[in-house]
Design an enzyme around this catalytic site. Structure first.
Site, short mmCIF file in Angstrom:
data_model
loop_
_atom_site.label_atom_id
_atom_site.label_comp_id
_atom_site.label_asym_id
_atom_site.label_seq_id
_atom_site.Cartn_x
_atom_site.Cartn_y
_atom_site.Cartn_z
N ASN A 83 25.64 -20.05 21.46
CA ASN A 83 25.82 -18.64 21.76
C ASN A 83 25.08 -18.33 23.06
O ASN A 83 24.51 -19.22 23.70
CB ASN A 83 25.30 -17.80 20.58
N HIS A 113 2.19 -27.78 29.24
CA HIS A 113 1.09 -27.71 30.20
C HIS A 113 -0.21 -28.15 29.54
O HIS A 113 -0.40 -27.94 28.34
CB HIS A 113 0.95 -26.28 30.73
N GLY A 140 19.29 -17.68 15.80
CA GLY A 140 18.95 -16.92 16.99
C GLY A 140 17.45 -16.86 17.26
O GLY A 140 16.64 -16.80 16.34
N ALA A 158 16.45 -18.00 11.99
CA ALA A 158 16.24 -17.19 13.19
C ALA A 158 14.76 -16.89 13.40
O ALA A 158 14.03 -16.60 12.46
CB ALA A 158 17.04 -15.90 13.10
N LYS A 178 8.14 -24.07 9.12
CA LYS A 178 7.81 -24.93 7.98
C LYS A 178 9.02 -25.02 7.06
O LYS A 178 9.83 -24.10 6.99
CB LYS A 178 6.62 -24.37 7.22
N ARG A 181 12.78 -25.01 1.87
CA ARG A 181 13.36 -25.71 0.72
C ARG A 181 14.41 -26.69 1.20
O ARG A 181 14.85 -26.66 2.36
CB ARG A 181 14.01 -24.72 -0.25
#
Length: 195
Positions: A83, A113, A140, A158, A178, A181
């Site tokens: 997208n 960095h 997104g 998202a 994280k 499930r």
């Protein structure tokens, strides 16, 4: 030797070296052209991306605008969709598998960095490759940081910030991202996508 072949993953380099500056300028010119092609001219859009990327295995659709550093370190599989506003900082390889979908405003960043302020001030960077395996959906506004691999068949919800590897076949959420499930049989009929 191409502009990025001298960069060793995980080692410091100076992105202001003229070789790198010229490589980015060349890519930015191609990207500017792509981003300003009329959306109906799908053939020209695809050809511009194919000439920019290191490799393309099959069909893909990248919605405008799109941004990257070099392009030559981006390798995509078949049936990739992104997208609007995909940004790939491809200082080193970014490998995207088959059937990978990106929501809007996703960032894949191989560049990083140093924590030491003086080395940052001196302009030094490092880079680590990113791998996104087959059948991954990245929602997104997800950010994927240097050195990450996202396992096949996984979903990144998202807004996630992916700082370490994600195993295959899971839903992962949050900042830092994280595992919530495993994806299971229930998901073949459920409309509760991330619960």
């Amino acid at each position: 030797m191409s502009q990025t072949e001298r960069i060793i993953p995980g080692k410091l380099y100076n992105p202001n070296d003229e070789v790198y500056v010229q490589g980015r300028k060349k890519a930015k010119s191609r990207i500017h052209e792509f981003n300003n092609v009329h959306p109906d001219n799908e053939e020209l859009r695809e050809n511009l991306m194919r000439s920019l990327f290191g490799s393309c295995a099959g069909s893909f659709l990248i919605e405008q605008p799109f941004y990257c550093d070099y392009g030559s370190n981006i390798h995509i599989g078949d049936n990739m969709y992104s997208n609007h506003n995909l940004t790939i900082l491809d200082v080193v390889d970014v490998r995207i598998g088959n059937n990978v979908f990106f929501g809007p405003n996703v960032g894949l960043y191989t560049a990083g960095h140093p924590l030491d302020a003086q080395r940052r001030i001196d302009g030094l960077e490092f880079a680590l490759p990113i791998t996104i395996e087959d059948n991954v959906w990245i929602g997104g506004s997800v950010t994927v940081l240097p050195g990450v691999t996202i396992g096949k068949n996984s979903v990144i919800a998202a807004g996630g910030v992916v700082v370490k590897d994600i195993p295959e076949g899971v839903v992962a959420v949050g900042n830092p991202c994280k595992v919530l499930r495993e994806i299971n049989e229930r998901d073949k009929t459920s409309t509760d996508f991330c619960k």
